[in-house]
Motif scaffolding. Structure first.
Motif, short mmCIF file in Angstrom:
data_model
loop_
_atom_site.label_atom_id
_atom_site.label_comp_id
_atom_site.label_asym_id
_atom_site.label_seq_id
_atom_site.Cartn_x
_atom_site.Cartn_y
_atom_site.Cartn_z
N ASN A 255 0.81 -1.22 0.00
CA ASN A 255 0.00 0.00 0.00
C ASN A 255 0.84 1.27 0.00
O ASN A 255 0.31 2.37 0.01
CB ASN A 255 -0.94 0.02 1.21
CG ASN A 255 -2.17 -0.83 1.00
OD1 ASN A 255 -2.15 -1.82 0.27
ND2 ASN A 255 -3.27 -0.46 1.65
N MET A 256 2.15 1.10 -0.01
CA MET A 256 3.03 2.26 -0.13
C MET A 256 2.84 2.90 -1.51
O MET A 256 2.96 2.23 -2.54
CB MET A 256 4.49 1.85 0.03
CG MET A 256 5.48 2.97 -0.22
SD MET A 256 5.81 3.92 1.25
CE MET A 256 6.92 2.80 2.11
N ILE A 257 2.53 4.19 -1.52
CA ILE A 257 2.41 4.91 -2.79
C ILE A 257 3.75 5.52 -3.16
O ILE A 257 4.24 5.36 -4.27
CB ILE A 257 1.31 5.99 -2.70
CG1 ILE A 257 -0.04 5.32 -2.45
CG2 ILE A 257 1.26 6.82 -3.98
CD1 ILE A 257 -1.15 6.30 -2.14
N ILE A 258 4.33 6.22 -2.21
CA ILE A 258 5.67 6.78 -2.43
C ILE A 258 6.33 6.96 -1.07
O ILE A 258 5.68 7.38 -0.11
CB ILE A 258 5.58 8.11 -3.23
CG1 ILE A 258 6.93 8.52 -3.78
CG2 ILE A 258 4.96 9.23 -2.41
CD1 ILE A 258 6.84 9.58 -4.87
N GLY A 259 7.60 6.61 -0.96
CA GLY A 259 8.27 6.61 0.32
C GLY A 259 8.91 7.93 0.67
O GLY A 259 8.70 8.96 0.01
N ALA A 260 9.72 7.91 1.73
CA ALA A 260 10.42 9.11 2.20
C ALA A 260 11.22 9.72 1.06
O ALA A 260 11.84 9.01 0.27
CB ALA A 260 11.34 8.75 3.36
N GLY A 261 11.18 11.03 0.99
CA GLY A 261 11.90 11.74 -0.07
C GLY A 261 11.05 12.02 -1.29
O GLY A 261 11.52 12.66 -2.24
N GLY A 262 9.79 11.60 -1.26
CA GLY A 262 8.94 11.80 -2.43
C GLY A 262 8.00 12.97 -2.34
O GLY A 262 7.05 13.09 -3.13
N PHE A 263 8.26 13.88 -1.38
CA PHE A 263 7.34 14.99 -1.17
C PHE A 263 7.20 15.86 -2.43
O PHE A 263 6.09 16.26 -2.80
CB PHE A 263 7.83 15.85 0.00
CG PHE A 263 6.89 16.98 0.35
CD1 PHE A 263 5.69 16.71 0.99
CD2 PHE A 263 7.22 18.29 0.06
CE1 PHE A 263 4.82 17.74 1.33
CE2 PHE A 263 6.37 19.32 0.39
CZ PHE A 263 5.17 19.06 1.02
N GLY A 264 8.31 16.13 -3.09
CA GLY A 264 8.26 16.95 -4.31
C GLY A 264 7.43 16.29 -5.40
O GLY A 264 6.66 16.96 -6.10
N GLN A 265 7.56 14.98 -5.54
CA GLN A 265 6.75 14.26 -6.53
C GLN A 265 5.27 14.33 -6.18
O GLN A 265 4.42 14.54 -7.05
CB GLN A 265 7.19 12.80 -6.62
CG GLN A 265 8.57 12.59 -7.22
CD GLN A 265 9.00 11.14 -7.09
OE1 GLN A 265 9.50 10.71 -6.06
NE2 GLN A 265 8.77 10.38 -8.14
N LEU A 266 4.96 14.15 -4.90
CA LEU A 266 3.56 14.22 -4.47
C LEU A 266 2.98 15.59 -4.77
O LEU A 266 1.83 15.72 -5.21
CB LEU A 266 3.46 13.92 -2.97
CG LEU A 266 3.71 12.47 -2.56
CD1 LEU A 266 3.87 12.37 -1.05
CD2 LEU A 266 2.57 11.57 -3.04
N MET A 267 3.75 16.64 -4.54
CA MET A 267 3.27 17.99 -4.79
C MET A 267 3.07 18.26 -6.28
O MET A 267 2.20 19.05 -6.66
CB MET A 267 4.24 19.02 -4.21
CG MET A 267 4.25 19.07 -2.68
SD MET A 267 2.67 19.55 -1.94
CE MET A 267 2.01 17.93 -1.45
N SER A 268 3.85 17.58 -7.12
CA SER A 268 3.71 17.82 -8.57
C SER A 268 2.35 17.39 -9.08
O SER A 268 1.82 17.97 -10.04
CB SER A 268 4.81 17.07 -9.33
OG SER A 268 4.60 15.65 -9.30
N ALA A 269 1.75 16.39 -8.43
CA ALA A 269 0.42 15.93 -8.85
C ALA A 269 -0.65 16.96 -8.59
O ALA A 269 -1.76 16.86 -9.14
CB ALA A 269 0.09 14.62 -8.13
#
Length: 417
Positions: A255-269
């Protein structure tokens, strides 16, 4: 690309009072159709026919009861393809563009934000985070359920002490064998308690700042998930919001979508989510304009329709200018994104402008309709209440303006002292 089942609908023309449901403005539609293909116009018309034939009564009932779109109607949305317009065909979607999705979303939002909310979440909201960053297995499990209208995905981001400053979040996640264990509290989650899935932003392994943030899909059925008292909001009736409590919640590592360090990717969505937010506000503003146009041609004072008075004409013109300008900004952001995500600059510009004009347009709508605009018997006052929220949800208008300036000069601003 196949438009069925949407384009194959055969529905009777709906003859209703403009005050009960918005009607088409020929000149408004014409001037904005210069960039649409024949296929897009068919899609837009199909969404309009369905929304205006099937949803006005439901919208009024939702406003009265404060209950979400019922499961049978949600499945009807899915059966007609409205929940998969720009999602991949391999999962049951239509594989069309983001602009196509926003055309559909606006038509639903012209009826009410509550009946449009499942479309917003599926086409531009948290579902897209799974589609962009989730594993193949996770996408294969979740996306078909959403597209069929069987399940709903919400996002759990904000916390009591972390809203705009999202990198202050404290909800923790740690890996324990084949599980991820989550603890924390989320606030202002639209759909909380009603949705089956929650894209939950977490801090992994106590890593400070943005570098520690990722996202996990939490299911309502998981042990340790509970919900607080439902919020009483100024508008947004039929869109549940509540705190979410996560107490030693164990979810599978899959159920992991994106791990630690993926904040920038999450914000791009959020480029696409901002466009969806803007389209929701646009739909409310466009409906307010249509109601005001109809009312001012029917209402008489001093022996003639009030539309004959210059002061009313000026207000209607100002409303039309704002609605059309917002629509063009939204369409530009979506069209320029093509198959990717809209840029922060264009999506923030569209969201901020739409957030501001929906407040102005609905306020003018109440004014030109006078007592009828202020009465709960008619939807104009509801449009005013619902319209105000979009400049708070999904990033405030002030945050959008900092995004716009940051994009223009090419660097981010540190808001911390």
């Amino acid at each position: 690309m196949n438009l069925s089942p949407i384009a194959g609908m055969v529905l009777p023309a709906l003859a209703v009072r403009a005050i009960a449901a918005p009607k088409e403005i020929p000149f408004g539609r014409g001037c904005n159709n210069f960039g649409l293909s024949e296929q897009q116009r068919e899609l837009q018309n199909a969404a309009r026919k369905f929304a205006r034939a099937e949803l006005p009564d439901l919208a009024r009932e939702i406003e009265r009861t404060d209950e979400p779109v019922p499961p049978d109607m949600l499945r009807q949305y899915g059966a007609l393809g409205f929940l998969g317009v720009n999602l991949p065909e391999r999962y049951g979607g239509m594989g069309l563009s983001h602009l196509d999705a926003l055309l559909v979303l606006e038509e639903f939002a012209q009826i009410s934000v509550a009946v449009a909310f499942p479309v917003f979440e599926a086409l531009t909201g948290p579902v897209r985070t799974i589609e962009h960053f989730g594993s193949d297995a996770l996408k294969a499990k979740i996306l078909p359920e959403i597209i069929r209208g069987e399940k709903i995905v919400a996002v759990a981001m904000s916390e009591p002490e972390a809203g705009t400053a999202l990198t202050d979040l404290t909800t923790s996640a740690r890996q324990d064998g084949d599980d991820i264990v989550i603890n924390g509290r989320k606030r202002w989650s639209s759909g909380a308690g009603h949705s089956e899935y929650y894209i939950t932003y977490c801090r992994f392994d106590d890593i400070p700042g943005a570098k520690g943030i990722g996202a996990v899909l939490v299911e309502k059925k998981h042990t340790g998930v509970s919900f607080g008292k439902r919020e009483e909001l100024m508008g947004f009736r039929g869109i549940p919001s509540a705190d979410i409590f996560l107490d030693d919640v164990r979810v599978p590592r899959g159920n992991m979508i994106i791990g630690a360090g993926g904040f920038g990717q999450l914000m791009s969505a959020f480029g696409l989510e901002r466009c969806g937010n803007a389209a929701m506000g646009l739909g409310v503003a466009a409906a307010a304009l249509e109601d005001a146009l109809a009312y001012t041609q029917e209402r008489e004072a001093f022996g003639k329709p009030i539309v004959d008075f210059q002061s009313v004409q000026i207000k209607l013109a100002e409303m039309a200018m704002k609605v059309d300008a917002a629509r063009l900004l939204i369409w530009r952001a979506a069209a320029n994104a093509k198959d990717g995500l809209p840029t922060a600059y264009e999506s923030s510009l569209a969201k901020c402008f739409s957030n501001e004009i929906v407040r102005e347009v609905t306020q003018m709508g109440v004014q030109v309709m006078g007592g009828y605009g202020y009465s709960k018997e008619y939807p104009m006052e509801q449009r005013l209440r619902d319209g105000f929220a979009w400049g708070i949800a999904g990033g405030t208008t002030d945050v959008q303006k900092t995004n716009i300036t940051a994009a223009m000069i090419g660097r981010r601003f540190n808001q911390r002292t």
